[in-house]
Design a protein around this motif. Structure first.
Motif, PDB file in Angstrom:
ATOM      1  N   PHE A   1      31.050  44.108  42.439  1.00 53.19           N
ATOM      2  CA  PHE A   1      32.147  45.132  42.414  1.00 53.19           C
ATOM      3  C   PHE A   1      32.010  45.781  41.249  1.00 53.19           C
ATOM      4  O   PHE A   1      32.734  45.223  40.273  1.00 53.19           O
ATOM      5  N   PRO A   2      31.671  46.982  41.237  1.00 51.30           N
ATOM      6  CA  PRO A   2      31.461  47.795  40.048  1.00 51.30           C
ATOM      7  C   PRO A   2      32.699  48.441  39.199  1.00 51.30           C
ATOM      8  O   PRO A   2      32.414  49.148  38.389  1.00 51.30           O
ATOM      9  N   GLU A   3      33.647  48.413  40.451  1.00 50.85           N
ATOM     10  CA  GLU A   3      34.769  49.101  40.110  1.00 50.85           C
ATOM     11  C   GLU A   3      36.022  48.382  39.536  1.00 50.85           C
ATOM     12  O   GLU A   3      37.157  49.057  39.702  1.00 50.85           O
ATOM     13  N   LYS A   4      35.771  47.406  38.866  1.00 50.65           N
ATOM     14  CA  LYS A   4      36.741  46.642  38.311  1.00 50.65           C
ATOM     15  C   LYS A   4      37.657  47.211  37.181  1.00 50.65           C
ATOM     16  O   LYS A   4      38.674  47.081  37.368  1.00 50.65           O
ATOM     17  N   CYS A   5      36.895  48.215  36.342  1.00 54.19           N
ATOM     18  CA  CYS A   5      37.776  48.876  35.516  1.00 54.19           C
ATOM     19  C   CYS A   5      38.665  49.928  36.087  1.00 54.19           C
ATOM     20  O   CYS A   5      39.847  50.027  35.605  1.00 54.19           O
ATOM     21  N   ARG A   6      38.024  50.806  37.034  1.00 54.77           N
ATOM     22  CA  ARG A   6      38.980  51.742  37.789  1.00 54.77           C
ATOM     23  C   ARG A   6      40.208  51.006  38.767  1.00 54.77           C
ATOM     24  O   ARG A   6      41.215  51.412  38.646  1.00 54.77           O
ATOM     25  N   LEU A   7      39.760  49.724  39.282  1.00 53.56           N
ATOM     26  CA  LEU A   7      40.801  49.088  39.822  1.00 53.56           C
ATOM     27  C   LEU A   7      42.032  48.445  38.936  1.00 53.56           C
ATOM     28  O   LEU A   7      43.138  48.740  39.191  1.00 53.56           O
ATOM     29  N   GLN A   8      41.666  48.082  37.724  1.00 51.98           N
ATOM     30  CA  GLN A   8      42.633  47.720  36.673  1.00 51.98           C
ATOM     31  C   GLN A   8      43.625  49.019  36.462  1.00 51.98           C
ATOM     32  O   GLN A   8      44.766  48.853  36.278  1.00 51.98           O
ATOM     33  N   ARG A   9      42.960  50.099  36.240  1.00 50.81           N
ATOM     34  CA  ARG A   9      43.735  51.458  35.921  1.00 50.81           C
ATOM     35  C   ARG A   9      44.601  51.535  37.052  1.00 50.81           C
ATOM     36  O   ARG A   9      46.003  52.100  36.914  1.00 50.81           O
ATOM     37  N   GLU A  10      44.198  51.258  38.186  1.00 54.39           N
ATOM     38  CA  GLU A  10      45.174  51.410  39.410  1.00 54.39           C
ATOM     39  C   GLU A  10      46.357  50.440  39.581  1.00 54.39           C
ATOM     40  O   GLU A  10      47.593  50.649  39.563  1.00 54.39           O
ATOM     41  N   ALA A  11      46.015  49.187  38.998  1.00 56.34           N
ATOM     42  CA  ALA A  11      46.864  48.081  39.126  1.00 56.34           C
ATOM     43  C   ALA A  11      48.022  48.464  37.802  1.00 56.34           C
ATOM     44  O   ALA A  11      49.139  48.164  37.964  1.00 56.34           O
ATOM     45  N   GLN A  12      47.604  49.067  36.830  1.00 60.27           N
ATOM     46  CA  GLN A  12      48.555  49.486  35.872  1.00 60.27           C
ATOM     47  C   GLN A  12      49.429  50.678  36.258  1.00 60.27           C
ATOM     48  O   GLN A  12      50.619  50.591  35.969  1.00 60.27           O
ATOM     49  N   PHE A  13      48.848  51.514  36.988  1.00 55.87           N
ATOM     50  CA  PHE A  13      49.705  52.783  37.572  1.00 55.87           C
ATOM     51  C   PHE A  13      50.722  52.065  38.477  1.00 55.87           C
ATOM     52  O   PHE A  13      51.968  52.643  38.510  1.00 55.87           O
ATOM     53  N   PHE A  14      50.541  51.306  39.350  1.00 63.17           N
ATOM     54  CA  PHE A  14      51.323  50.681  40.211  1.00 63.17           C
ATOM     55  C   PHE A  14      52.340  49.592  39.843  1.00 63.17           C
ATOM     56  O   PHE A  14      52.826  49.076  40.320  1.00 63.17           O
ATOM     57  N   GLN A  15      52.031  49.286  38.379  1.00 58.14           N
ATOM     58  CA  GLN A  15      52.829  48.638  37.640  1.00 58.14           C
ATOM     59  C   GLN A  15      52.857  47.087  38.326  1.00 58.14           C
ATOM     60  O   GLN A  15      53.844  46.302  38.193  1.00 58.14           O
ATOM     61  N   LEU A  16      51.516  46.660  38.652  1.00 56.83           N
ATOM     62  CA  LEU A  16      51.444  45.302  39.181  1.00 56.83           C
ATOM     63  C   LEU A  16      50.690  44.716  38.048  1.00 56.83           C
ATOM     64  O   LEU A  16      49.524  44.416  37.928  1.00 56.83           O
ATOM     65  N   HIS A  17      51.291  43.907  36.989  1.00 53.62           N
ATOM     66  CA  HIS A  17      51.189  43.472  35.676  1.00 53.62           C
ATOM     67  C   HIS A  17      50.277  42.291  36.167  1.00 53.62           C
ATOM     68  O   HIS A  17      49.210  41.938  35.137  1.00 53.62           O
ATOM     69  N   ASP A  18      50.552  41.217  36.714  1.00 54.35           N
ATOM     70  CA  ASP A  18      49.869  40.311  36.905  1.00 54.35           C
ATOM     71  C   ASP A  18      48.333  40.602  37.648  1.00 54.35           C
ATOM     72  O   ASP A  18      47.252  39.909  37.013  1.00 54.35           O
ATOM     73  N   LEU A  19      48.349  41.503  38.299  1.00 52.37           N
ATOM     74  CA  LEU A  19      46.993  41.961  38.923  1.00 52.37           C
ATOM     75  C   LEU A  19      46.040  42.846  37.731  1.00 52.37           C
ATOM     76  O   LEU A  19      44.969  42.411  37.493  1.00 52.37           O
ATOM     77  N   SER A  20      46.689  43.383  36.997  1.00 56.97           N
ATOM     78  CA  SER A  20      46.074  44.015  35.738  1.00 56.97           C
ATOM     79  C   SER A  20      45.486  42.983  34.944  1.00 56.97           C
ATOM     80  O   SER A  20      44.522  43.248  34.199  1.00 56.97           O
ATOM     81  N   GLN A  21      46.245  41.993  34.768  1.00 53.42           N
ATOM     82  CA  GLN A  21      45.896  40.940  33.624  1.00 53.42           C
ATOM     83  C   GLN A  21      44.557  40.197  34.112  1.00 53.42           C
ATOM     84  O   GLN A  21      43.598  39.862  33.654  1.00 53.42           O
ATOM     85  N   ARG A  22      44.683  39.981  35.676  1.00 57.94           N
ATOM     86  CA  ARG A  22      43.565  39.244  36.131  1.00 57.94           C
ATOM     87  C   ARG A  22      42.294  40.089  35.826  1.00 57.94           C
ATOM     88  O   ARG A  22      41.252  39.675  35.943  1.00 57.94           O
ATOM     89  N   LEU A  23      42.446  41.351  36.227  1.00 63.33           N
ATOM     90  CA  LEU A  23      41.296  42.325  35.838  1.00 63.33           C
ATOM     91  C   LEU A  23      40.785  42.572  34.437  1.00 63.33           C
ATOM     92  O   LEU A  23      39.980  43.565  34.341  1.00 63.33           O
ATOM     93  N   SER A  24      41.630  42.269  33.525  1.00 60.68           N
ATOM     94  CA  SER A  24      41.461  42.566  32.115  1.00 60.68           C
ATOM     95  C   SER A  24      39.940  42.238  31.790  1.00 60.68           C
ATOM     96  O   SER A  24      39.271  41.128  32.106  1.00 60.68           O
ATOM     97  N   PRO A  25      39.041  43.285  31.093  1.00 57.15           N
ATOM     98  CA  PRO A  25      37.655  42.879  30.748  1.00 57.15           C
ATOM     99  C   PRO A  25      37.596  41.892  29.819  1.00 57.15           C
ATOM    100  O   PRO A  25      38.394  41.757  28.766  1.00 57.15           O
ATOM    101  N   LYS A  26      36.523  41.121  30.014  1.00 61.76           N
ATOM    102  CA  LYS A  26      36.200  40.111  28.919  1.00 61.76           C
ATOM    103  C   LYS A  26      35.102  40.146  28.483  1.00 61.76           C
ATOM    104  O   LYS A  26      33.958  40.551  28.900  1.00 61.76           O
ATOM    105  N   VAL A  27      34.820  39.833  27.208  1.00 64.70           N
ATOM    106  CA  VAL A  27      33.606  39.996  26.539  1.00 64.70           C
ATOM    107  C   VAL A  27      32.483  38.681  26.934  1.00 64.70           C
ATOM    108  O   VAL A  27      32.871  37.663  26.764  1.00 64.70           O
ATOM    109  N   SER A  28      31.426  39.290  27.409  1.00 64.60           N
ATOM    110  CA  SER A  28      30.232  38.346  27.653  1.00 64.60           C
ATOM    111  C   SER A  28      29.366  38.249  26.713  1.00 64.60           C
ATOM    112  O   SER A  28      29.146  38.972  25.541  1.00 64.60           O
ATOM    113  N   LYS A  29      28.698  36.907  26.960  1.00 60.53           N
ATOM    114  CA  LYS A  29      27.712  36.670  25.864  1.00 60.53           C
ATOM    115  C   LYS A  29      26.645  37.820  25.594  1.00 60.53           C
ATOM    116  O   LYS A  29      26.108  37.783  24.508  1.00 60.53           O
TER     117      LYS A  29
END
Length: 290
Positions: free
Chosen positions: A95-123
């Motif tokens: 799913f390459p659109e995770k960043c854009r989906l997080q932006r949509e979650a922020q727009f719709f004020q779905l804070h829990d969903l936005s947190q789950r989609l927060s990017p994490k630093v990988s090794k």
């Protein structure tokens, strides 16, 4: 049998005390969704909860068919709606659109969903480090605009005016084929109001990663949404129908045209040979970046 009512939904005869029908029809960026009113208000204090519990149907924007209209990403809204149904997040394996989906979650004020989609630093410092900018005032303006709500007021988050950001992918060589089927009418000799080049749809064929790099948010992916970036597709098309606009984007990305091919047919508008001639054509332009 369900009957369409004036509130942009389908009435099933029930009366819950809400001015909205139990079944709601939405037009999200051109994509039509049908869902329950209880689904839209499942998360208290979210944008959809504010729209469909704190406002009346007359205060919300409609499309030409009376459906409630939201000027957001129609493809990504399917995941917003899935989350609202049971508050679980299930995404495809790739799913390459995770960043854009997080932006949509922020727009719709779905804070829990936005947190789950927060990017994490990988090794390996991969794309999971990508920052997803958001504008909290955007959704607030949307929710508080009332009867004067206009989708054109929605602000573009800072730093996202150009969806094509520099990356290693942008340096890759490859081919993109632009195709379009058009028509034009040549009138009789006494007529001068010929109608030229009606472009119905511009298609994009090539590697998924190159297509997304060049065309960004103007690329309609709804017919081939989950294709990995290194795979090829012939099912994308553009959200506009100006060839020159597509050519400008390709030129800005370093592509140049290397080939062109076109076919055409002619027919009369009626059985009378003296009537207008209608020409239809299919043309492909091949662009390359070395």
């Amino acid at each position: 049998m369900a009957l369409a009512d004036a509130s942009g939904g389908l009435s099933n005869g029930g009366d819950s005390g809400s001015p909205f029908s139990e079944i709601i029809e939405l037009n999200v960026g051109g994509q039509v969704y049908v869902t329950r009113h209880t689904t839209l208000v499942a998360v208290p204090d979210s944008l959809l909860w504010s729209m469909f519990s704190q406002k009346s149907p007359q205060e919300l924007a409609r499309d030409s068919k009376g459906r409630y209209f939201l000027d957001r990403d129609g493809f990504l809204f399917r995941y917003i709606l899935d989350y609202l149904r049971d508050l679980n997040l299930v995404l495809p394996d790739y799913f390459p659109e995770k960043c854009r989906l997080q932006r949509e979650a922020q727009f719709f004020q779905l804070h829990d969903l936005s947190q789950r989609l927060s990017p994490k630093v990988s090794k390996d410092n991969s794309l999971s480090e990508e920052v997803c900018p958001g504008d909290p005032d955007e959704a607030a303006a949307f929710a508080g605009s009332g009867a004067g709500w206009d989708p054109s007021r929605q602000a573009t988050p800072a730093g996202t005016a150009n969806p094509r950001s520099p990356s290693l992918e942008s340096k890759k060589s490859g081919y993109i084929t632009i195709g379009y089927r058009g028509s034009y009418t040549i009138g009789r000799d006494t007529q001068t109001d010929a109608k030229f080049r009606r472009v119905a749809r511009i298609t994009v064929c090539g590697k998924t990663s190159l297509a997304k790099e060049v065309f960004g948010d103007t690329l309609n992916e709804s017919r081939d949404p989950d294709r990995p970036p290194e795979r090829y597709t012939s099912r994308y098309y553009l959200k506009y129908n100006f060839l020159e606009q597509a050519f400008d984007r390709l030129t800005e990305a370093g592509f140049h045209m290397v080939a062109c091919s076109s076919t055409g047919t002619c027919a009369y508008a009626s059985s009378d040979p003296n009537e207008d001639k209608i020409w239809t054509s299919y043309t492909e332009y091949v662009f390359c970046r070395d």
